[in-house]
Scaffold this active site. Structure first.
Site, PDB file in Angstrom:
ATOM      1  N   HIS A 139      82.694  39.443  26.070  1.00  0.00           N
ATOM      2  CA  HIS A 139      83.717  38.751  25.280  1.00  0.00           C
ATOM      3  C   HIS A 139      83.387  38.943  23.796  1.00  0.00           C
ATOM      4  CE1 HIS A 139      86.811  35.227  25.326  1.00  0.00           C
ATOM      5  NE2 HIS A 139      86.710  35.635  24.068  1.00  0.00           N
ATOM      6  N   GLU A 153      90.163  40.841  27.000  1.00  0.00           N
ATOM      7  CA  GLU A 153      91.183  41.334  26.075  1.00  0.00           C
ATOM      8  C   GLU A 153      90.902  42.710  25.470  1.00  0.00           C
ATOM      9  OE1 GLU A 153      92.108  38.371  23.157  1.00  0.00           O
ATOM     10  OE2 GLU A 153      92.771  36.944  24.662  1.00  0.00           O
ATOM     11  N   ASN A 177      95.541  36.376  29.581  1.00  0.00           N
ATOM     12  CA  ASN A 177      95.395  35.400  28.508  1.00  0.00           C
ATOM     13  C   ASN A 177      96.743  35.297  27.811  1.00  0.00           C
ATOM     14  OD1 ASN A 177      92.742  35.556  29.263  1.00  0.00           O
ATOM     15  ND2 ASN A 177      91.984  36.293  27.284  1.00  0.00           N
ATOM     16  N   TYR A 223      99.429  33.054  25.287  1.00  0.00           N
ATOM     17  CA  TYR A 223      99.554  32.003  24.289  1.00  0.00           C
ATOM     18  C   TYR A 223     100.964  31.888  23.710  1.00  0.00           C
ATOM     19  CZ  TYR A 223      94.430  31.686  24.050  1.00  0.00           C
ATOM     20  OH  TYR A 223      93.095  31.500  24.349  1.00  0.00           O
ATOM     21  N   GLU A 281      93.245  32.412  30.146  1.00  0.00           N
ATOM     22  CA  GLU A 281      93.290  31.620  28.913  1.00  0.00           C
ATOM     23  C   GLU A 281      94.724  31.198  28.638  1.00  0.00           C
ATOM     24  OE1 GLU A 281      91.642  33.307  25.296  1.00  0.00           O
ATOM     25  OE2 GLU A 281      89.867  34.016  26.366  1.00  0.00           O
TER      26      GLU A 281
HETATM   27  C1  GBH Z   1      91.866  34.588  22.617  1.00  0.00           C
HETATM   28  O1  GBH Z   1      92.617  35.673  22.176  1.00  0.00           O
HETATM   29  C2  GBH Z   1      90.390  34.917  22.647  1.00  0.00           C
HETATM   30  O2  GBH Z   1      90.036  35.461  23.900  1.00  0.00           O
HETATM   31  C3  GBH Z   1      89.521  33.736  22.354  1.00  0.00           C
HETATM   32  O3  GBH Z   1      88.202  34.150  22.116  1.00  0.00           O
HETATM   33  C4  GBH Z   1      90.089  32.976  21.191  1.00  0.00           C
HETATM   34  O4  GBH Z   1      89.284  31.898  20.826  1.00  0.00           O
HETATM   35  C5  GBH Z   1      91.462  32.493  21.591  1.00  0.00           C
HETATM   36  O5  GBH Z   1      92.262  33.563  21.826  1.00  0.00           O
HETATM   37  C6  GBH Z   1      92.190  31.702  20.516  1.00  0.00           C
HETATM   38  O6  GBH Z   1      92.503  32.539  19.442  1.00  0.00           O
HETATM   39  O7  GBH Z   1      95.006  37.411  13.351  1.00  0.00           O
HETATM   40  O8  GBH Z   1      97.326  38.042  13.239  1.00  0.00           O
HETATM   41  O9  GBH Z   1      95.662  39.703  13.784  1.00  0.00           O
HETATM   42  C7  GBH Z   1      93.999  35.450  22.124  1.00  0.00           C
HETATM   43  C8  GBH Z   1      94.738  36.677  21.683  1.00  0.00           C
HETATM   44  C9  GBH Z   1      94.733  38.277  19.970  1.00  0.00           C
HETATM   45  C10 GBH Z   1      95.378  36.049  19.490  1.00  0.00           C
HETATM   46  C11 GBH Z   1      94.507  38.499  18.492  1.00  0.00           C
HETATM   47  C12 GBH Z   1      95.152  36.269  18.016  1.00  0.00           C
HETATM   48  C13 GBH Z   1      95.057  37.886  16.276  1.00  0.00           C
HETATM   49  C14 GBH Z   1      96.344  37.928  15.520  1.00  0.00           C
HETATM   50  N1  GBH Z   1      94.515  36.889  20.277  1.00  0.00           N
HETATM   51  N2  GBH Z   1      95.370  37.659  17.683  1.00  0.00           N
HETATM   52  S1  GBH Z   1      96.054  38.312  13.858  1.00  0.00           S
END
Ligand code: GBH
Length: 480
Positions: A129, A174, A314, A316, A383
């Site tokens: 990770h 990821e 994962n 969101y 996630e």
């Molecule tokens: C997860 O990624 C991770 O697995 C975890 O470690 C983390 O704590 C959690 O999300 C919460 O963020 O900054 O505009 O470039 C989630 C997918 C992919 C979401 C990268 C944020 C960055 C967008 N992530 N993305 S940006």
């Protein structure tokens, strides 16, 4: 109420698993204790000037290295079936290589696993990770194909040391974050970037490393240990911005570039057609004699095909998409290769992270898309969660997020026949949120980062989640 807004009152199936997650660098701390080697995040966070918000580091983080028993008691309080955590590669192999196994590092995870099992909580272990031994990152990390066998060496140590107790494994968390943000954009693995090139080298090595590790488990451990090995893929649901056929096609293309890029090879052996075609075509027009997206040999296609016992998702948030207005062929980047643009409308409900807009029905749409594209593949949500910036204990917005997302997830199972066997809340604790430091809080438990004790306090959402794990239902008046 429109589609996806009425709460689903039906209980989740009896054998459906609920869990909570963290990752090593985000919670452990003890960055240089007991023989641990330096990793890329130790390296990045100690740079001067620091690229991390407020110069935060994971040196201590939640101090879970010392407080793991308390973490397990919180998990017990939550009533979860499983705990998803990750292994710190450089804690186990300080040099990054398998020439030296750090027994104290191994002990830490043995103790954590023992504590979990004593409380009847199943360990779900992520092998990687994002914290990579700096020795390996210095050699180009996942862009260098020597990574493949080094990863397999590490995975073998993990299976050997913990596999008697651990029956659920996740090879990578990821791939798109690791490869695109890590090497295409240049902040997640190191600070160097090579847009349009680095991410594909990384993807290519990651997929082969995943497949080789899966086969190695199959050959050397499955018979005696009898576990399952999967991978966690992340991405937004991609909603067409209108119902025009061009926008529908743009949505399908971007879904292939995020989910298909990894799941298609793992299920069918090779990259999705639209990814292959787009990158090949643009590479030629840009004057490259070979595509920026490497090719698998026939043996590699055989190697990769069928190498996941389940796929972790994962999830969101959601983005809207439309085709790019005009293609600037000199633009060498992943974004340009997709041929589309995506965005999140300002007016959508906010969280504490600019990228995380609340769009519950995207959860159902995404599961439905995955279920119909990859028939027969077992899915688990590894996630899902919501951030705020103050870590308040009165986190009604987090409860509302979980409730609405879970309702759509239940809908996808009930009405779309999606084969989902578990759900994981991100996160157990407020923790180190990568370049955003401690400013974005996802925890069911608040952590006081100003106290040397790193005091944990249950948020309202922790109480809500513990009710969910016990009733298997998101409302008070459940139906069978
Ligand atoms: C997860 O990624 C991770 O697995 C975890 O470690 C983390 O704590 C959690 O999300 C919460 O963020 O900054 O505009 O470039 C989630 C997918 C992919 C979401 C990268 C944020 C960055 C967008 N992530 N993305 S940006």
């Amino acid at each position: 109420k429109s589609y996806g807004e009425e709460l689903n009152t039906k209980k989740f199936p009896k054998d459906f698993m609920f869990g909570a997650a963290t990752a090593s660098y985000q919670v452990e701390g003890a960055w240089n204790e007991d023989g641990k080697g330096e990793n890329n995040w130790d390296h990045i966070t100690h740079l001067v000037p620091s690229p991390i918000l407020n110069n935060d580091t994971g040196d201590i983080a939640c101090d879970s290295y010392h407080k793991y028993k308390e973490d397990v008691s919180l998990l017990k309080e939550l009533g979860v079936d499983f705990y998803r955590f990750s292994l710190s590669w450089s804690r186990i192999l300080p040099s990054g290589f398998d020439n030296e196994v750090n027994q104290l590092g191994v002990e830490y995870y043995r103790n954590l696993i023992k504590e979990l099992r004593a409380h009847n909580i199943t360990p779900v272990v992520t092998i990687f990770h994002w914290d990579l031994p700096q020795t390996i990152q210095d050699l180009g990390g996942l862009q260098n194909d020597f990574f493949i066998d080094r990863y397999v060496d590490f995975a073998r140590v993990c299976f050997r040391e913990f596999g008697e107790e651990v029956k659920y494994w996740i090879t990578f968390n990821e791939p798109s974050s690791i490869c695109y943000l890590g090497y295409g954009r240049g902040w997640l693995m190191g600070l160097a970037s090579s847009p349009g090139i680095g991410e594909y080298l990384c993807d290519h090595n990651l997929l082969r490393a995943h497949a080789k590790a899966w086969r190695m488990y199959d050959d050397e451990f499955r018979k005696s240990q009898n576990g399952v090995v999967g991978i966690s893929i992340s991405g937004d649901w991609i909603e067409p911005s209108t119902d025009s056929s061009a926008d529908l096609e743009a949505s399908e293309t971007l879904l292939q570039f995020t989910f298909g890029l990894y799941i298609h090879p793992i299920v069918h052996g090779d990259y999705p057609e639209v990814v292959r075609t787009n990158v090949d075509k643009r590479s030629v027009l840009q004057g490259f004699s070979q595509s920026r997206l490497p090719r698998f040999t026939q043996e590699e296609v055989q190697l990769i095909r069928g190498t996941s016992d389940f796929i972790g998702i994962n999830m969101y948030t959601t983005s809207l998409v439309t085709p790019r207005g005009s293609d600037n062929i000199s633009d060498i980047s992943f974004e340009a290769d997709t041929g589309v643009t995506s965005w999140k409308p300002e007016e959508w409900e906010n969280s504490g992270s600019s990228w995380l807009k609340v769009y519950p029905k995207g959860a159902r749409q995404l599961l439905k898309w995955l279920g119909s594209n990859y028939k027969g593949v077992k899915l688990i949500i590894t996630e899902n969660g919501y951030s705020d910036n103050n870590g308040t204990l009165e986190d009604d917005k987090r409860i509302s997020y979980y409730q609405r997302y879970l309702s759509n997830i239940r809908d996808a199972m009930e009405f779309d026949g999606v084969d989902l066997f578990g759900y994981t809340a991100w996160s157990l604790l407020d923790n180190f949120e990568w370049i955003s430091g401690y400013s974005q809080k996802f925890g069911l438990y608040q952590v006081d980062f100003n106290s040397p004790n790193r005091t944990r306090t249950a948020k309202k959402s922790a109480k809500w989640y513990s009710k969910l794990t016990r009733t298997k239902c998101i409302v008070d008046d459940c139906t069978e």
